[in-house]
Every structure is written in structure tokens, then in C-alpha cells.
Design a protein around this motif. Sequence first.
Motif, PDB file in Angstrom:
ATOM      1  N   VAL A  72       0.764  -1.218   0.007  1.00  0.00           N
ATOM      2  CA  VAL A  72      -0.002   0.095   0.114  1.00  0.00           C
ATOM      3  C   VAL A  72       0.980   1.262   0.161  1.00  0.00           C
ATOM      4  O   VAL A  72       1.807   1.590   0.801  1.00  0.00           O
ATOM      5  N   HIS A  73       0.733   2.120  -0.998  1.00  0.00           N
ATOM      6  CA  HIS A  73       1.509   3.191  -1.192  1.00  0.00           C
ATOM      7  C   HIS A  73       0.834   4.568  -0.728  1.00  0.00           C
ATOM      8  O   HIS A  73       1.394   5.664  -0.608  1.00  0.00           O
ATOM      9  N   HIS A  74      -0.658   4.650  -0.798  1.00  0.00           N
ATOM     10  CA  HIS A  74      -1.197   5.838  -0.435  1.00  0.00           C
ATOM     11  C   HIS A  74      -2.075   5.460   0.717  1.00  0.00           C
ATOM     12  O   HIS A  74      -2.795   4.612   0.908  1.00  0.00           O
ATOM     13  N   ALA A  75      -2.135   6.219   1.535  1.00  0.00           N
ATOM     14  CA  ALA A  75      -2.735   6.084   2.808  1.00  0.00           C
ATOM     15  C   ALA A  75      -4.179   6.747   2.598  1.00  0.00           C
ATOM     16  O   ALA A  75      -4.706   7.757   2.079  1.00  0.00           O
ATOM     17  N   ALA A  76      -5.204   5.670   2.678  1.00  0.00           N
ATOM     18  CA  ALA A  76      -6.406   5.768   2.669  1.00  0.00           C
ATOM     19  C   ALA A  76      -7.180   6.946   3.630  1.00  0.00           C
ATOM     20  O   ALA A  76      -8.144   7.563   3.392  1.00  0.00           O
ATOM     21  N   VAL A  77      -6.533   6.889   4.816  1.00  0.00           N
ATOM     22  CA  VAL A  77      -7.036   7.840   5.851  1.00  0.00           C
ATOM     23  C   VAL A  77      -5.748   8.262   6.516  1.00  0.00           C
ATOM     24  O   VAL A  77      -4.748   7.621   6.537  1.00  0.00           O
ATOM     25  N   PRO A  78      -5.687   9.737   7.262  1.00  0.00           N
ATOM     26  CA  PRO A  78      -4.707  10.298   7.494  1.00  0.00           C
ATOM     27  C   PRO A  78      -3.782   9.567   8.665  1.00  0.00           C
ATOM     28  O   PRO A  78      -2.663   9.578   8.616  1.00  0.00           O
ATOM     29  N   PRO A  79      -4.226   8.801   9.485  1.00  0.00           N
ATOM     30  CA  PRO A  79      -3.588   8.141  10.537  1.00  0.00           C
ATOM     31  C   PRO A  79      -2.528   6.988   9.855  1.00  0.00           C
ATOM     32  O   PRO A  79      -1.522   6.618  10.622  1.00  0.00           O
ATOM     33  N   LEU A  80      -3.012   6.753   8.625  1.00  0.00           N
ATOM     34  CA  LEU A  80      -1.827   5.553   7.936  1.00  0.00           C
ATOM     35  C   LEU A  80      -0.709   6.327   7.238  1.00  0.00           C
ATOM     36  O   LEU A  80       0.387   5.830   6.615  1.00  0.00           O
ATOM     37  N   ALA A  81      -0.710   7.873   7.144  1.00  0.00           N
ATOM     38  CA  ALA A  81       0.209   8.480   6.447  1.00  0.00           C
ATOM     39  C   ALA A  81       1.723   8.292   6.830  1.00  0.00           C
ATOM     40  O   ALA A  81       2.605   8.230   6.021  1.00  0.00           O
ATOM     41  N   ALA A  82       1.747   8.056   8.029  1.00  0.00           N
ATOM     42  CA  ALA A  82       3.455   7.703   8.525  1.00  0.00           C
ATOM     43  C   ALA A  82       3.696   6.236   8.192  1.00  0.00           C
ATOM     44  O   ALA A  82       4.753   5.873   8.380  1.00  0.00           O
ATOM     45  N   ASP A  83       2.914   5.310   7.769  1.00  0.00           N
ATOM     46  CA  ASP A  83       3.118   3.866   7.469  1.00  0.00           C
ATOM     47  C   ASP A  83       3.382   3.579   6.330  1.00  0.00           C
ATOM     48  O   ASP A  83       3.822   2.506   5.906  1.00  0.00           O
ATOM     49  N   VAL A  84       3.008   4.279   5.168  1.00  0.00           N
ATOM     50  CA  VAL A  84       3.137   3.941   3.835  1.00  0.00           C
ATOM     51  C   VAL A  84       4.624   3.928   3.499  1.00  0.00           C
ATOM     52  O   VAL A  84       5.278   5.225   3.795  1.00  0.00           O
ATOM     53  N   PRO A  85       5.031   3.242   2.603  1.00  0.00           N
ATOM     54  CA  PRO A  85       4.274   2.113   2.016  1.00  0.00           C
ATOM     55  C   PRO A  85       4.353   0.949   3.111  1.00  0.00           C
ATOM     56  O   PRO A  85       5.196   0.715   3.860  1.00  0.00           O
ATOM     57  N   TYR A  86       3.292   0.043   2.952  1.00  0.00           N
ATOM     58  CA  TYR A  86       3.341  -0.831   4.137  1.00  0.00           C
ATOM     59  C   TYR A  86       2.640  -1.985   3.381  1.00  0.00           C
ATOM     60  O   TYR A  86       1.968  -1.950   2.289  1.00  0.00           O
ATOM     61  N   ASN A  87       2.871  -3.408   3.779  1.00  0.00           N
ATOM     62  CA  ASN A  87       2.234  -4.614   3.392  1.00  0.00           C
ATOM     63  C   ASN A  87       1.138  -5.309   3.604  1.00  0.00           C
ATOM     64  O   ASN A  87       1.101  -4.893   5.228  1.00  0.00           O
ATOM     65  N   VAL A  88       0.042  -5.575   2.917  1.00  0.00           N
ATOM     66  CA  VAL A  88      -1.067  -6.719   3.375  1.00  0.00           C
ATOM     67  C   VAL A  88      -0.560  -7.882   2.857  1.00  0.00           C
ATOM     68  O   VAL A  88      -0.632  -8.070   1.525  1.00  0.00           O
ATOM     69  N   VAL A  89      -0.832  -8.736   3.686  1.00  0.00           N
ATOM     70  CA  VAL A  89      -0.383 -10.135   3.193  1.00  0.00           C
ATOM     71  C   VAL A  89      -1.420 -11.173   3.324  1.00  0.00           C
ATOM     72  O   VAL A  89      -2.160 -11.014   4.359  1.00  0.00           O
ATOM     73  N   VAL A  90      -1.653 -12.117   2.357  1.00  0.00           N
ATOM     74  CA  VAL A  90      -2.454 -13.166   2.835  1.00  0.00           C
ATOM     75  C   VAL A  90      -1.668 -14.503   2.956  1.00  0.00           C
ATOM     76  O   VAL A  90      -0.596 -15.033   2.326  1.00  0.00           O
ATOM     77  N   ILE A  91      -1.712 -15.107   4.417  1.00  0.00           N
ATOM     78  CA  ILE A  91      -1.109 -16.261   4.782  1.00  0.00           C
ATOM     79  C   ILE A  91      -1.778 -17.458   4.790  1.00  0.00           C
ATOM     80  O   ILE A  91      -2.872 -17.449   5.191  1.00  0.00           O
ATOM     81  N   GLU A  92      -1.055 -18.338   4.214  1.00  0.00           N
ATOM     82  CA  GLU A  92      -1.338 -19.700   4.216  1.00  0.00           C
ATOM     83  C   GLU A  92      -0.738 -20.321   5.566  1.00  0.00           C
ATOM     84  O   GLU A  92       0.596 -20.276   5.504  1.00  0.00           O
ATOM     85  N   LEU A  93      -1.517 -20.935   6.479  1.00  0.00           N
ATOM     86  CA  LEU A  93      -0.807 -21.327   7.775  1.00  0.00           C
ATOM     87  C   LEU A  93      -0.746 -22.814   7.515  1.00  0.00           C
ATOM     88  O   LEU A  93      -1.450 -23.532   7.005  1.00  0.00           O
ATOM     89  N   ASP A  94       0.542 -23.159   8.115  1.00  0.00           N
ATOM     90  CA  ASP A  94       1.028 -24.773   8.031  1.00  0.00           C
ATOM     91  C   ASP A  94      -0.029 -25.587   8.388  1.00  0.00           C
ATOM     92  O   ASP A  94      -0.177 -26.971   7.750  1.00  0.00           O
ATOM     93  N   ASP A  95      -0.721 -25.273   9.454  1.00  0.00           N
ATOM     94  CA  ASP A  95      -1.532 -26.499  10.138  1.00  0.00           C
ATOM     95  C   ASP A  95      -3.069 -26.164   9.762  1.00  0.00           C
ATOM     96  O   ASP A  95      -3.535 -26.691  10.723  1.00  0.00           O
ATOM     97  N   ALA A  96      -3.306 -25.342   8.858  1.00  0.00           N
ATOM     98  CA  ALA A  96      -4.800 -25.150   8.693  1.00  0.00           C
ATOM     99  C   ALA A  96      -4.829 -25.016   7.232  1.00  0.00           C
ATOM    100  O   ALA A  96      -5.162 -24.032   6.499  1.00  0.00           O
ATOM    101  N   PRO A  97      -4.998 -26.147   6.527  1.00  0.00           N
ATOM    102  CA  PRO A  97      -4.834 -26.359   5.102  1.00  0.00           C
ATOM    103  C   PRO A  97      -6.451 -25.794   4.651  1.00  0.00           C
ATOM    104  O   PRO A  97      -7.362 -25.990   5.250  1.00  0.00           O
ATOM    105  N   GLY A  98      -6.169 -24.838   3.715  1.00  0.00           N
ATOM    106  CA  GLY A  98      -7.479 -24.267   2.887  1.00  0.00           C
ATOM    107  C   GLY A  98      -7.872 -22.966   3.602  1.00  0.00           C
ATOM    108  O   GLY A  98      -8.691 -22.368   3.187  1.00  0.00           O
TER     109      GLY A  98
END
Length: 142
Positions: A72-98
Amino acid sequence: MTMLADLASIAPDATTAPFWDACRRRELRLQRCSDCGAFRQPPSPGCPHCGSARGDWPLLSGRGTVFSFTIVHHAAVPPLAADVPYNVVVIELDDAPGARLISNVLDVAPDDVSVGMRVDLAWDETPDGVVLPRFRRVTAER
Ligand SMILES: [Zn+2]
């Protein structure tokens, strides 16, 4: 990262409360069908695979792999301005298939996030006491 308290609050309902209750104990638990064994994330009152309304919440290791991500490169709301760029990830967990969990990987540069990256759970607590499951990169598997 900006803490959730700056942006929103958590309002669990009967279906999602077990997840957030477990997070408060720093236990990662996802809903699993008691009849067919399929994980349900996000949790739901009924199993989309077999229709069962029965479920349990097994304790997970917190180890997983980045399935997908965005930076994410653009802060959607002002409180996020100090955090960009930041990642949003989708995690597959080892012991929770699917099941896949949307989160963030902490302490990693945007260019260093990659699909297939191994991660481990890192609990993150907001100033108002909400405990969030986030992740850190694993550089050497034990
Ligand atoms: Zn089922």
C-alpha cells in the motif's frame, strides 16, 4: 505500524468471538468443521463444504507462508500516512490447510516481501488492548 485503535475497533459477534478471545490469550485458533475437518476462515455458522453447524477451534503453530500480498503506497486515511508504504499479506498457515489469514509482516522492507516467504506469528497489541495476529519473516527454519 499504526495501531488499530487509531482507525477502528473490533466488534466480535457470536461467530467471530472465539477467534478474538483466543487472540487475547495469544493463541492463534481458526474455526474447523467438526464433521468434515475443513477450516473456515473467516468463521461462519455453517460449513460451506458439508453444511454442518458444528465446529471447533484448534490451536495453531503460527507458522505459515505468504500466499499473496500487496504494498500500500497511498494512505487511505490520515492516520496511515506515517506507515506507507506497508504490506498487506495473505498467509497460508502450515496446520490449517485451505484457510488463509489476512495480516501484515512486520519489520520487512516492501521490496523484501515475496510470495512463498516463510513467516511466523508475532502478536501485536493495540493501546486499547486488542491483540492482533501479525507475522515476522523466518530466515532459518528449525
Ligand atoms: Zn464440514
